[in-house]
Design a protein around this motif. Structure first.
Motif, PDB file in Angstrom:
ATOM      1  N   LYS A  84       2.980  36.982 -17.553  1.00  0.00           N
ATOM      2  CA  LYS A  84       4.239  37.749 -17.613  1.00  0.00           C
ATOM      3  C   LYS A  84       5.046  37.381 -16.473  1.00  0.00           C
ATOM      4  O   LYS A  84       6.227  37.344 -16.453  1.00  0.00           O
ATOM      5  CB  LYS A  84       3.741  39.415 -17.320  1.00  0.00           C
ATOM      6  CG  LYS A  84       3.276  40.042 -18.747  1.00  0.00           C
ATOM      7  CD  LYS A  84       2.918  41.432 -18.493  1.00  0.00           C
ATOM      8  CE  LYS A  84       2.292  42.200 -19.652  1.00  0.00           C
ATOM      9  NZ  LYS A  84       1.949  43.391 -19.288  1.00  0.00           N
ATOM     10  N   SER A  85       4.507  37.304 -15.151  1.00  0.00           N
ATOM     11  CA  SER A  85       5.172  36.742 -13.927  1.00  0.00           C
ATOM     12  C   SER A  85       5.759  35.610 -14.320  1.00  0.00           C
ATOM     13  O   SER A  85       7.044  35.234 -13.788  1.00  0.00           O
ATOM     14  CB  SER A  85       4.495  36.971 -12.822  1.00  0.00           C
ATOM     15  OG  SER A  85       3.345  35.802 -12.716  1.00  0.00           O
ATOM     16  N   ILE A  86       5.168  34.310 -14.638  1.00  0.00           N
ATOM     17  CA  ILE A  86       5.810  33.175 -14.651  1.00  0.00           C
ATOM     18  C   ILE A  86       6.723  33.145 -16.148  1.00  0.00           C
ATOM     19  O   ILE A  86       7.394  32.171 -15.935  1.00  0.00           O
ATOM     20  CB  ILE A  86       4.705  32.224 -14.905  1.00  0.00           C
ATOM     21  CG1 ILE A  86       3.762  32.197 -16.039  1.00  0.00           C
ATOM     22  CG2 ILE A  86       3.936  31.908 -13.364  1.00  0.00           C
ATOM     23  CD1 ILE A  86       2.700  31.043 -16.211  1.00  0.00           C
ATOM     24  N   LEU A  87       6.605  33.853 -16.970  1.00  0.00           N
ATOM     25  CA  LEU A  87       7.694  33.569 -18.072  1.00  0.00           C
ATOM     26  C   LEU A  87       9.018  33.937 -17.661  1.00  0.00           C
ATOM     27  O   LEU A  87       9.937  33.374 -18.289  1.00  0.00           O
ATOM     28  CB  LEU A  87       7.048  34.633 -19.152  1.00  0.00           C
ATOM     29  CG  LEU A  87       5.792  34.057 -20.025  1.00  0.00           C
ATOM     30  CD1 LEU A  87       5.451  35.152 -21.096  1.00  0.00           C
ATOM     31  CD2 LEU A  87       6.381  32.987 -20.897  1.00  0.00           C
ATOM     32  N   THR A  88       9.141  34.791 -16.657  1.00  0.00           N
ATOM     33  CA  THR A  88      10.660  34.959 -16.242  1.00  0.00           C
ATOM     34  C   THR A  88      11.182  33.969 -15.445  1.00  0.00           C
ATOM     35  O   THR A  88      12.082  33.453 -16.186  1.00  0.00           O
ATOM     36  CB  THR A  88      10.435  36.481 -15.341  1.00  0.00           C
ATOM     37  OG1 THR A  88      10.067  37.570 -15.682  1.00  0.00           O
ATOM     38  CG2 THR A  88      11.927  36.706 -14.820  1.00  0.00           C
ATOM     39  N   GLY A  89      10.378  33.152 -14.682  1.00  0.00           N
ATOM     40  CA  GLY A  89      10.731  31.996 -14.047  1.00  0.00           C
ATOM     41  C   GLY A  89      10.869  30.870 -15.160  1.00  0.00           C
ATOM     42  O   GLY A  89      11.604  30.017 -15.086  1.00  0.00           O
ATOM     43  N   ILE A  90       9.977  30.631 -15.956  1.00  0.00           N
ATOM     44  CA  ILE A  90      10.050  29.841 -17.142  1.00  0.00           C
ATOM     45  C   ILE A  90      11.262  29.726 -18.149  1.00  0.00           C
ATOM     46  O   ILE A  90      11.853  28.697 -18.376  1.00  0.00           O
ATOM     47  CB  ILE A  90       8.740  29.598 -17.865  1.00  0.00           C
ATOM     48  CG1 ILE A  90       7.351  29.147 -17.186  1.00  0.00           C
ATOM     49  CG2 ILE A  90       8.758  28.728 -19.257  1.00  0.00           C
ATOM     50  CD1 ILE A  90       6.347  29.584 -18.000  1.00  0.00           C
ATOM     51  N   CYS A  91      11.417  31.142 -18.251  1.00  0.00           N
ATOM     52  CA  CYS A  91      12.826  31.316 -19.112  1.00  0.00           C
ATOM     53  C   CYS A  91      14.224  31.083 -18.492  1.00  0.00           C
ATOM     54  O   CYS A  91      14.937  30.573 -18.546  1.00  0.00           O
ATOM     55  CB  CYS A  91      12.810  32.701 -19.605  1.00  0.00           C
ATOM     56  SG  CYS A  91      11.466  33.148 -20.949  1.00  0.00           S
ATOM     57  N   ALA A  92      14.011  31.623 -16.953  1.00  0.00           N
ATOM     58  CA  ALA A  92      15.081  31.143 -16.220  1.00  0.00           C
ATOM     59  C   ALA A  92      15.388  29.629 -16.010  1.00  0.00           C
ATOM     60  O   ALA A  92      16.376  29.122 -16.007  1.00  0.00           O
ATOM     61  CB  ALA A  92      14.933  31.918 -14.855  1.00  0.00           C
ATOM     62  N   ASN A  93      14.300  28.710 -15.911  1.00  0.00           N
ATOM     63  CA  ASN A  93      14.602  27.293 -15.789  1.00  0.00           C
ATOM     64  C   ASN A  93      15.223  26.936 -17.207  1.00  0.00           C
ATOM     65  O   ASN A  93      16.074  26.083 -17.125  1.00  0.00           O
ATOM     66  CB  ASN A  93      13.235  26.719 -15.860  1.00  0.00           C
ATOM     67  CG  ASN A  93      12.730  26.669 -14.427  1.00  0.00           C
ATOM     68  OD1 ASN A  93      13.583  26.631 -13.434  1.00  0.00           O
ATOM     69  ND2 ASN A  93      11.454  26.636 -14.135  1.00  0.00           N
ATOM     70  N   LYS A  94      14.545  27.371 -18.307  1.00  0.00           N
ATOM     71  CA  LYS A  94      15.162  27.054 -19.512  1.00  0.00           C
ATOM     72  C   LYS A  94      16.824  27.307 -19.745  1.00  0.00           C
ATOM     73  O   LYS A  94      17.600  26.544 -20.050  1.00  0.00           O
ATOM     74  CB  LYS A  94      14.548  27.386 -20.773  1.00  0.00           C
ATOM     75  CG  LYS A  94      15.151  27.045 -22.094  1.00  0.00           C
ATOM     76  CD  LYS A  94      14.027  27.626 -23.070  1.00  0.00           C
ATOM     77  CE  LYS A  94      14.452  27.066 -24.500  1.00  0.00           C
ATOM     78  NZ  LYS A  94      13.743  27.497 -25.572  1.00  0.00           N
ATOM     79  N   SER A  95      16.934  28.450 -19.163  1.00  0.00           N
ATOM     80  CA  SER A  95      18.390  29.039 -19.090  1.00  0.00           C
ATOM     81  C   SER A  95      19.308  28.279 -18.221  1.00  0.00           C
ATOM     82  O   SER A  95      20.570  27.774 -18.641  1.00  0.00           O
ATOM     83  CB  SER A  95      18.398  30.585 -18.498  1.00  0.00           C
ATOM     84  OG  SER A  95      19.842  31.140 -18.585  1.00  0.00           O
ATOM     85  N   LEU A  96      18.635  27.624 -17.026  1.00  0.00           N
ATOM     86  CA  LEU A  96      19.465  26.818 -16.117  1.00  0.00           C
ATOM     87  C   LEU A  96      19.831  25.550 -17.160  1.00  0.00           C
ATOM     88  O   LEU A  96      20.971  25.097 -16.829  1.00  0.00           O
ATOM     89  CB  LEU A  96      18.700  26.525 -15.018  1.00  0.00           C
ATOM     90  CG  LEU A  96      18.380  27.503 -13.838  1.00  0.00           C
ATOM     91  CD1 LEU A  96      17.437  26.879 -12.877  1.00  0.00           C
ATOM     92  CD2 LEU A  96      19.623  28.035 -13.273  1.00  0.00           C
ATOM     93  N   ARG A  97      19.016  25.066 -17.796  1.00  0.00           N
ATOM     94  CA  ARG A  97      19.429  24.112 -18.567  1.00  0.00           C
ATOM     95  C   ARG A  97      20.395  24.305 -19.642  1.00  0.00           C
ATOM     96  O   ARG A  97      21.198  23.281 -19.928  1.00  0.00           O
ATOM     97  CB  ARG A  97      18.055  23.187 -19.191  1.00  0.00           C
ATOM     98  CG  ARG A  97      16.959  22.853 -18.192  1.00  0.00           C
ATOM     99  CD  ARG A  97      15.996  21.962 -18.847  1.00  0.00           C
ATOM    100  NE  ARG A  97      15.117  22.896 -19.860  1.00  0.00           N
ATOM    101  CZ  ARG A  97      14.141  23.468 -19.424  1.00  0.00           C
ATOM    102  NH1 ARG A  97      13.617  23.564 -18.104  1.00  0.00           N
ATOM    103  NH2 ARG A  97      13.438  24.045 -20.460  1.00  0.00           N
ATOM    104  N   THR A  98      20.233  25.274 -20.235  1.00  0.00           N
ATOM    105  CA  THR A  98      21.059  25.710 -21.714  1.00  0.00           C
ATOM    106  C   THR A  98      22.327  26.359 -21.310  1.00  0.00           C
ATOM    107  O   THR A  98      23.319  26.745 -22.086  1.00  0.00           O
ATOM    108  CB  THR A  98      20.104  26.374 -22.447  1.00  0.00           C
ATOM    109  OG1 THR A  98      19.887  27.524 -22.188  1.00  0.00           O
ATOM    110  CG2 THR A  98      19.049  25.568 -22.884  1.00  0.00           C
TER     111      THR A  98
END
Length: 417
Positions: free
Chosen positions: A389-403
């Motif tokens: 749960k904790s890393i999924l926020t960051g993983i999704c944020a990284n994807k959002s930075l790209r897209t």
């Protein structure tokens, strides 16, 4: 019952565990194996109290394995330890991307063994107090949270001197560092992220940014550099006994340089980030992380249907493993203010935490290794699902930075919350 522990990865964070086990938890714990790819760091660990992981497990037969390797290898050792019949305690973040995360979840289900993620900030008295207050409904239903975390030019810069600076190793600060913060939000709200949107970039560190500010003299690493002597951001390993032993005297084995220039080439992580998160509870989070501020600490503000709760913390400046472990992240100032609707605001009394991470480290260690663990109702022990749960926020944020778009957590990992 005495538990047998093996440990993989003997860098800076590892001594937090093995010194505590050897010094404070001898009645409940026995270190039976240490493993690292660098023999010099192995020697340091042995002085203070295998290169083949499977062989170490087979020969030492530990009950649990403690993992403090670099982030991108956590999944390798977590999964193999589970397959070899061991429970696992791992440093945060549990891993750095959704593929590795799914593999860990599958391994837990396949083996029936357990993974514990050591989120020490949950155990800091002020953070536990916020959990307690929100759980009692002092501000009603929480609808919005603003969380600003500031890393200063000592601690913040340190992520740009070492292996973290390569996003392939760490997932960037939105995973490596923010996992602490996103876990706290999940913990406080008793919820999990649903959608994430982020903006940010490398705006201060790195050679290109320095050149834009007029810097003309550069160096690759501080040791042996005349230019570094004039740079307030430089880390001089020879001035820190622990860093000298762990890294300067060990680099002949693996060519790892702990004192790289924060304004050099090869930095691929962000230093300035803003994130907007929607939670299953309905609450929204605005999150900010800056890695070059004049002070260290955070503000957490909760707005609810019955009022507002404010947490302000100033933390001590430090360099990872550069001094006493107990001083790392210790809080200097901490206040909690409750502002109910139509009532006078009041300051909430909170116990002053002693030790690293706002007083969370010693409480976490007792929870991990002690005999008498109290206050279990706080639910501070984090498992692999909490880690996800904790890393999924960051993983999704990284994807959002790209897209530059909204990312839905369910589209990244079909999680079993």
């Amino acid at each position: 019952m005495v538990k047998r522990y093996a440990m993989i990865g003997l860098g800076g964070r590892s001594s937090f565990y093995y010194t505590a086990l050897a010094r404070d938890f001898k009645a409940t714990s026995l270190i039976v194996g240490l493993c690292d790819t660098n023999q010099t760091r192995m020697n340091v660990a042995n002085d203070q109290l295998a290169h083949d992981f499977d062989k170490m497990i087979a020969e030492t037969k530990p009950d649990e394995v403690i993992i403090t390797t670099i982030d991108r290898t956590h999944d390798i050792y977590i999964i193999r330890a589970l397959e070899l019949g061991c429970n696992v305690k791992t440093e945060k973040p549990m891993t750095i991307d959704e593929v590795r995360c799914k593999a860990i979840i599958d391994a837990v289900e396949r083996t029936g063994k357990k993974v514990r993620v050591t989120f020490n900030y949950r155990y800091a008295p002020h953070n536990t107090k916020v959990f307690e207050l929100l759980g009692k409904g002092v501000i009603g239903q929480v609808n919005s949270v603003h969380f600003e975390w500031a890393l200063n030019t000592s601690h913040g810069a340190d992520y740009f001197r070492r292996w973290d600076r390569d996003k392939r190793n760490s997932g960037g600060l939105l995973v490596h560092k923010s996992t602490h913060h996103f876990d706290l939000i999940n913990f406080w709200l008793r919820s999990h992220p649903v959608s994430v949107m982020a903006q940010g970039g490398l705006m201060f560190y790195g050679r290109e940014n320095a050149e834009k500010r007029g810097v003309t003299e550069f160096y690759t690493r501080a040791h042996g550099s005349e230019v570094a002597k004039k740079d307030p951001f430089a880390l001089h390993l020879e001035e820190h006994e622990q860093l000298r032993k762990l890294y300067l005297e060990a680099e002949h084995e693996d060519a790892y340089y702990r004192d790289q220039s924060v304004f050099g080439d090869g930095v691929s992580i962000e230093d300035t980030m803003g994130v907007l998160v929607k939670y299953a509870s309905g609450a929204i989070l605005t999150y900010s992380l800056t890695a070059y501020t004049p002070w260290e600490g955070f503000h957490a503000i909760f707005n609810g249907t019955k009022g507002r709760l404010e947490l302000d913390v100033v933390e001590k400046s430090y360099v990872n493993s550069g001094g006493e472990q107990e001083a790392e992240g210790a809080s200097e100032v901490c206040t909690i203010n409750l502002r109910p609707l139509f009532e006078k605001p009041r300051e909430i009394e909170v116990e002053r935490g002693l030790g690293g991470q706002g007083g969370g480290d010693p409480v976490l260690l007792n929870d991990l290794f002690g005999e008498n663990v109290g206050e279990a109702w706080f639910g501070r022990a984090a498992d692999h699902i909490d880690g996800a749960k904790s890393i999924l926020t960051g993983i999704c944020a990284n994807k959002s930075l790209r897209t530059e778009g909204v990312v839905w957590v369910k589209d990244v990992l079909d999680s079993k919350y």
